[in-house]
Scaffold this active site. Structure first.
Site, PDB file in Angstrom:
ATOM      1  N   LYS A 181     -18.863 -17.179   2.260  1.00  0.00           N
ATOM      2  CA  LYS A 181     -20.323 -17.129   2.296  1.00  0.00           C
ATOM      3  C   LYS A 181     -20.950 -16.582   1.025  1.00  0.00           C
ATOM      4  O   LYS A 181     -20.436 -15.650   0.423  1.00  0.00           O
ATOM      5  CB  LYS A 181     -20.753 -16.215   3.439  1.00  0.00           C
ATOM      6  CG  LYS A 181     -20.411 -16.740   4.808  1.00  0.00           C
ATOM      7  CD  LYS A 181     -20.842 -15.696   5.794  1.00  0.00           C
ATOM      8  CE  LYS A 181     -20.558 -16.084   7.220  1.00  0.00           C
ATOM      9  NZ  LYS A 181     -20.798 -14.917   8.082  1.00  0.00           N
ATOM     10  N   GLY A 200     -12.942  -4.823   0.261  1.00  0.00           N
ATOM     11  CA  GLY A 200     -14.342  -4.401   0.423  1.00  0.00           C
ATOM     12  C   GLY A 200     -14.747  -3.401  -0.652  1.00  0.00           C
ATOM     13  O   GLY A 200     -15.827  -3.488  -1.236  1.00  0.00           O
ATOM     14  N   GLY A 209      -8.098  -8.369  -0.917  1.00  0.00           N
ATOM     15  CA  GLY A 209      -8.367  -9.326   0.154  1.00  0.00           C
ATOM     16  C   GLY A 209      -7.552 -10.598   0.042  1.00  0.00           C
ATOM     17  O   GLY A 209      -6.366 -10.584  -0.281  1.00  0.00           O
ATOM     18  N   ARG A 247       0.826  -1.218   0.000  1.00  0.00           N
ATOM     19  CA  ARG A 247       0.000   0.000   0.000  1.00  0.00           C
ATOM     20  C   ARG A 247       0.859   1.268   0.000  1.00  0.00           C
ATOM     21  O   ARG A 247       0.455   2.282  -0.560  1.00  0.00           O
ATOM     22  CB  ARG A 247      -0.932  -0.017   1.208  1.00  0.00           C
ATOM     23  CG  ARG A 247      -2.063  -0.993   0.979  1.00  0.00           C
ATOM     24  CD  ARG A 247      -2.983  -1.096   2.148  1.00  0.00           C
ATOM     25  NE  ARG A 247      -4.233  -1.723   1.751  1.00  0.00           N
ATOM     26  CZ  ARG A 247      -5.137  -2.182   2.581  1.00  0.00           C
ATOM     27  NH1 ARG A 247      -4.932  -2.089   3.892  1.00  0.00           N
ATOM     28  NH2 ARG A 247      -6.241  -2.721   2.147  1.00  0.00           N
TER      29      ARG A 247
HETATM   30  P1  AMP Z   1     -14.175 -14.080   2.101  1.00  0.00           P
HETATM   31  O1  AMP Z   1     -13.654 -13.124   3.122  1.00  0.00           O
HETATM   32  O2  AMP Z   1     -15.648 -14.171   2.014  1.00  0.00           O
HETATM   33  O3  AMP Z   1     -13.515 -13.892   0.746  1.00  0.00           O
HETATM   34  O4  AMP Z   1     -13.766 -15.517   2.618  1.00  0.00           O
HETATM   35  C1  AMP Z   1     -12.437 -15.893   2.771  1.00  0.00           C
HETATM   36  C2  AMP Z   1     -12.391 -17.020   3.737  1.00  0.00           C
HETATM   37  O5  AMP Z   1     -13.175 -18.104   3.270  1.00  0.00           O
HETATM   38  C3  AMP Z   1     -10.983 -17.566   3.913  1.00  0.00           C
HETATM   39  O6  AMP Z   1     -10.571 -17.299   5.231  1.00  0.00           O
HETATM   40  C4  AMP Z   1     -11.142 -19.058   3.667  1.00  0.00           C
HETATM   41  O7  AMP Z   1     -10.447 -19.863   4.602  1.00  0.00           O
HETATM   42  C5  AMP Z   1     -12.644 -19.277   3.797  1.00  0.00           C
HETATM   43  N1  AMP Z   1     -13.095 -20.450   3.054  1.00  0.00           N
HETATM   44  C6  AMP Z   1     -12.896 -20.712   1.756  1.00  0.00           C
HETATM   45  N2  AMP Z   1     -13.396 -21.925   1.431  1.00  0.00           N
HETATM   46  C7  AMP Z   1     -13.916 -22.453   2.566  1.00  0.00           C
HETATM   47  C8  AMP Z   1     -14.570 -23.692   2.868  1.00  0.00           C
HETATM   48  N3  AMP Z   1     -14.762 -24.611   1.932  1.00  0.00           N
HETATM   49  N4  AMP Z   1     -14.972 -23.881   4.141  1.00  0.00           N
HETATM   50  C9  AMP Z   1     -14.765 -22.939   5.075  1.00  0.00           C
HETATM   51  N5  AMP Z   1     -14.150 -21.757   4.847  1.00  0.00           N
HETATM   52  C10 AMP Z   1     -13.733 -21.514   3.606  1.00  0.00           C
END
Ligand code: AMP
Length: 397
Positions: free
Chosen positions: A202, A377, A354, A36
């Site tokens: 999610k 974000g 991210g 950054r």
């Molecule tokens: P996000 O912040 O929504 O992009 O999510 C990132 C997080 O999702 C990371 O910390 C990953 O470890 C988690 N993640 C990815 N795939 C899975 C999975 N199959 N089960 C649980 N967590 C997951």
């Protein structure tokens, strides 16, 4: 509407307030990732060349109680920046008051002053994060013009971005201009085929971006934890895999609407525990046994995604394909990173900050991508088509 940029502002010999994003990771007072800081240099060098008196504002971490101050002190960043620029960078330990004002008045053209963490102002009633109008006005009174070069906070309306911008002649810095251009053009005028890859934990966090990209892209590849909500909505057994039961209906609707544009993993690495040392197997998506959980996409999926990506001309990627923080479940994410790196020279490849950006940096592939966003974000919000308050507050051309 097009926004003014730093090139449209009269900065020569002016006191220029710049919102930068120096929210860098630190360990024991040392900066562990300077991306950054490096990303802000184009704007700083331009201002130095134009003999501006430069006042930098940034937040670092969250400051909710007095004890949070020490670990979120920006002074080490001033020292680091001074080394990178090979010139003195002054530091004001105060975010307001006589000391700060005297330092700003004493600035010579080309000199730089970094102000202490803007979120120190959050201790006294969330003045920075709540965009307190008095604080924005006060900071604006310290300079002649304002440049916003902190893409990572453009999705928030804070005193140090929106507050100052609403008071002064303002423009986007080079970094924000580049971010907005890459992310905007990818969605609005992509060279086709345009493939989007979405992962992460999610579905609920990414509904809007899934819907938006389904309306714009030729293919949307889904991986990561969110795939299991889609599988369950199709009636598959998913064992202990992460799932959002309150989003099953929505997942069904998305699948029905998307048809074959949306591509789900065909196989998965499953584990008997959420641990790097767990027992693992590779199974087809409709064959996850009870007691096991899916923690990564499998090799057939990496092959399938690589094949789809091989003819792409524009790719946008947000979110890891599995629990990439654990080596055992990082192959899917690394495989997709490899497939994108192989498109160097053939396609515009954009990574939405991210975790996916972290994975690419870990692999040392950063130079192989067209654009790696500095804001997770903010890039997600921009890809969704939701306006960014930090950009909106900048004057139109
Ligand atoms: P996000 O912040 O929504 O992009 O999510 C990132 C997080 O999702 C990371 O910390 C990953 O470890 C988690 N993640 C990815 N795939 C899975 C999975 N199959 N089960 C649980 N967590 C997951």
């Amino acid at each position: 509407m097009a926004k003014k940029t730093i090139r449209d502002l009269n900065v020569d010999n002016k006191t220029v307030l710049v919102r930068v994003d120096y929210n860098v990771p630190m360990q024991d007072g040392k900066i562990t990732d300077d991306n950054r800081i490096v990303a802000s240099l184009q704007t700083l060098n331009y201002l130095i060349e134009h003999h501006a008196k430069i006042v930098l504002f940034s937040h670092m971490g969250k400051v909710k109680k007095e004890e949070d101050k020490a670990k979120n002190d920006l002074r080490p960043v001033a020292e680091y920046l001074s080394k990178v620029l090979n010139q003195e960078v002054l530091f004001s330990p105060e975010t307001r008051g006589e000391g700060l004002e005297t330092m700003i008045k004493a600035l010579e053209p080309g000199q730089i002053l970094l102000v202490q963490n803007t979120r120190y102002e959050d201790l006294d009633g969330k003045k920075e994060s709540g965009n307190d109008p008095e604080l924005g006005k006060y900071w604006a009174s310290l300079g002649d013009v304002f440049v916003n070069d902190a893409f990572g906070t453009t999705h928030r309306a804070h005193a140090s971005n929106v507050g100052i911008a609403s008071q002064l002649d303002s423009g986007l810095g080079f970094l924000v201009e580049k971010e907005v251009k890459f992310l905007g053009d990818a969605v609005d005028q992509p060279e086709r085929p345009f493939v989007a890859i979405l992962g992460g934990a999610k579905v609920s966090d990414k509904i809007k971006v899934i819907e938006k990209l389904l309306s714009k892209a030729d293919k949307v590849l889904i991986g990561g934890g969110m795939a299991y909500t889609f599988f369950k909505s199709k009636g598959y057994e998913i064992g202990n895999s992460i799932v959002e039961d309150d989003r099953l209906e929505l997942a069904q609707e998305i699948l029905a609407k998307a048809g074959d544009k949306l591509v789900l993993p065909v196989d998965n690495v499953i584990a008997d525990a959420f641990s790097n040392d767990a027992n693992t197997q590779i199974v087809k998506s409709e064959e996850i046994p009870e007691g096991w959980e899916g923690l990564d996409v499998g090799p057939e999926t990496v092959k399938l995604f690589t094949e789809i990506l091989s003819t792409a001309k524009t790719v946008v990627w947000n979110g890891p394909m599995g629990v990439f923080e654990m080596e055992t479940f990082a192959k899917g994410t690394n495989g997709v990173a490899q497939a994108l790196a192989d498109l160097e020279g053939q396609a515009t490849t954009i990574v939405g900050g991210g975790d996916s950006a972290a994975a690419i940096n870990q692999l040392g592939y950063d130079s192989k991508f067209s654009h790696i966003s500095t804001g997770g974000g903010a890039s997600l919000q921009y890809l969704e088509g939701t306006p960014l308050p930090g950009v909106e507050a900048i004057e139109d051309i």
